[in-house]
Write a protein that holds these residues in place. Sequence first.
Motif, PDB file in Angstrom:
ATOM      1  N   GLU A   1      -4.413  -0.206  -5.108  1.00  0.00           N
ATOM      2  CA  GLU A   1      -4.333   0.909  -6.051  1.00  0.00           C
ATOM      3  C   GLU A   1      -2.952   1.039  -6.701  1.00  0.00           C
ATOM      4  OE1 GLU A   1      -5.717   4.559  -4.339  1.00  0.00           O
ATOM      5  OE2 GLU A   1      -7.704   3.762  -3.925  1.00  0.00           O
TER       6      GLU A   1
ATOM      7  N   SER B   1      -3.492  10.535   6.184  1.00  0.00           N
ATOM      8  CA  SER B   1      -3.837  10.532   4.755  1.00  0.00           C
ATOM      9  C   SER B   1      -2.716  11.067   3.884  1.00  0.00           C
ATOM     10  CB  SER B   1      -5.083  11.377   4.519  1.00  0.00           C
ATOM     11  OG  SER B   1      -6.243  10.618   4.645  1.00  0.00           O
TER      12      SER B   1
ATOM     13  N   TYR C   1     -11.859  10.243   8.044  1.00  0.00           N
ATOM     14  CA  TYR C   1     -12.724   9.281   7.342  1.00  0.00           C
ATOM     15  C   TYR C   1     -13.348   8.231   8.262  1.00  0.00           C
ATOM     16  CZ  TYR C   1     -10.729  10.471   2.695  1.00  0.00           C
ATOM     17  OH  TYR C   1     -10.355  11.073   1.519  1.00  0.00           O
TER      18      TYR C   1
ATOM     19  N   ARG D   1     -12.265  17.228   0.202  1.00  0.00           N
ATOM     20  CA  ARG D   1     -11.317  16.403  -0.549  1.00  0.00           C
ATOM     21  C   ARG D   1     -11.254  16.797  -2.019  1.00  0.00           C
ATOM     22  NH1 ARG D   1      -7.783  14.441  -2.623  1.00  0.00           N
ATOM     23  NH2 ARG D   1      -6.658  12.507  -2.210  1.00  0.00           N
TER      24      ARG D   1
ATOM     25  N   HIS E   1       0.863  -1.186   0.000  1.00  0.00           N
ATOM     26  CA  HIS E   1       0.000   0.000   0.000  1.00  0.00           C
ATOM     27  C   HIS E   1       0.900   1.236   0.000  1.00  0.00           C
ATOM     28  CE1 HIS E   1      -4.260   1.422   1.161  1.00  0.00           C
ATOM     29  NE2 HIS E   1      -3.561   2.509   0.912  1.00  0.00           N
TER      30      HIS E   1
HETATM   31  C1  BGP Z   1      -7.262   5.697  -1.326  1.00  0.00           C
HETATM   32  C2  BGP Z   1      -6.104   5.058  -0.619  1.00  0.00           C
HETATM   33  C3  BGP Z   1      -6.135   5.202   0.864  1.00  0.00           C
HETATM   34  C4  BGP Z   1      -6.778   6.443   1.412  1.00  0.00           C
HETATM   35  C5  BGP Z   1      -7.984   6.915   0.612  1.00  0.00           C
HETATM   36  C6  BGP Z   1      -8.460   8.314   0.935  1.00  0.00           C
HETATM   37  O1  BGP Z   1      -6.894   6.094  -2.598  1.00  0.00           O
HETATM   38  O2  BGP Z   1      -6.037   3.679  -0.906  1.00  0.00           O
HETATM   39  O3  BGP Z   1      -4.849   4.956   1.339  1.00  0.00           O
HETATM   40  O4  BGP Z   1      -5.861   7.365   1.778  1.00  0.00           O
HETATM   41  O5  BGP Z   1      -7.743   6.872  -0.765  1.00  0.00           O
HETATM   42  O6  BGP Z   1      -7.710   9.267   0.244  1.00  0.00           O
HETATM   43  P1  BGP Z   1      -6.915  10.420   0.972  1.00  0.00           P
HETATM   44  O7  BGP Z   1      -6.310   9.810   2.157  1.00  0.00           O
HETATM   45  O8  BGP Z   1      -5.901  10.891  -0.007  1.00  0.00           O
HETATM   46  O9  BGP Z   1      -7.910  11.473   1.285  1.00  0.00           O
END
Ligand code: BGP
Length: 474
Positions: free
Chosen positions: A170, A426, A435, A340, A125
């Motif tokens: 991802e 994050s 989240y 976001r 990850h």
């Molecule tokens: C996904 C990832 C996570 C997580 C999530 C939320 O793309 O797999 O690791 O972080 O997104 O996004 P962010 O943390 O950038 O707001």
Amino acid sequence: MTKETQLVFPKDFWWGSAWSAEQAEGRGETGKAETVWERWFKEQPNRFYKRIGPDTTTDHIHRYQDDVQLMKQTGHNSFRVSISWARMFPDDGIGEPNKKAIAFYRDLFTEMNNNGIKVFANLYHFDMPAALQDQGGWESRAVVDAYVRFADTCFTYFGDLVYHWFTFNEPLGPILGSYLEDFHYPNLIDFKRGAQAAFFTILAHAKAIEAFKKHQLESKIGVILNLSPTFPRSQNPADVKAAEIADLFYTRSFLDPMVKGTFPEKLTSLLKTYDQMPVDYQTADLTIIKENTAQILGLNYYEPRRVKARLTAINPDGPFLPDWFFEHHVMPGRRMNEYRGWEIYEKGIYDLCIDIRDNYGNIEAFISENGMGVADEERFMDKQGKVIDDYRITFIQDHLAYLWQAIQDGCNIKGYHLWTFIDCWSWINSYKNRYGLVSLDLATQKRTIKKSGYFYKTLSEQNGFSYDTDLLIR
Ligand code: BGP
């Protein structure tokens, strides 16, 4: 008058959530190699929100026993972790496996199983050991081999405790971040090198599956992809073409080889035309990719992709990028999660599942991430410190209603995992957007279940919820 009906999900549906090692564990005392995130934070702390780096995060490594109880209290029957390569191989990602790391993960997984929580274990990850990045990261065959050794070690030591395995979360993310969009270390802008890294990531996935099969475990192994259904602005042929190309770059690029074992011909021919094919790819690699595909698919869904034909000419002196073929379309009337910067479009989850049903053999799949990050959630705390996050409950319900509809329409969907369990780190956004089903006071590490956490427990116990399906767009 509302016409609510009870939406019931299939028996043994996986209710849970997900997070990753780098975002939640904290460094701890087991020994751990430096990761690319720790390296980048050391070099450029200014790139991280409020200069909070990955060293402490949610301190799960010290609190996992209590955290497992919180999983139970919020209705989890399954949970996805990632296993840290840097922790398992503290000697720069290679060498001998770390006994303390093995003990930690075995304890955690045992604790989860003892509490009725299935372990979904992901092997990568975004958390490359920095020393391996110095050797080229995913551009290097030696790094692919080191990853396969790490994966094989995990199958050996944790195979009896893990319910399902995943090679990558991802895999497109680090390619975009590191080679095209400047949000992952080492922040290069170079499509061709990115194509090489993408190819070797796909090869690493296939080789890990090849190694997995030798262990003859009862579990399955697959991959978790971030997929957004792509919508053209209009049916004008130029918009449709733009959408088709965007979809090749962002959706089919990993989905096809990792699930079907083949690369989309239109994508490879486009890359050949622009001289952007990886330099090192061999027939033997293509055979391994063909023969070792995902057995289960995790779908991370956050937002749709909307595109249109370019309005402006490209700069021929600029670096080659997917954006040469389209522009992002800001759809009038769209709803946004402004914190976001992501559009909220619940029906996208349905469209995504239908694509998998119709074009990928209806492979066994589940929603492996979906969620809503919100800033300054203290605003919504009641006097007891509980976050009253009705917006998150609505977000979950509205997505689940479409997921339920997809299942009624024959999609082979086995579960839903929210992002995330307890508020976690994050990446460059650090702790800006929260989240979790459980809030975190970063200063004290105190955890408090949010209103959505209690909702989630009831949802899981009832294996469904009541909803007015007339609200669905058909
Ligand atoms: C996904 C990832 C996570 C997580 C999530 C939320 O793309 O797999 O690791 O972080 O997104 O996004 P962010 O943390 O950038 O707001």
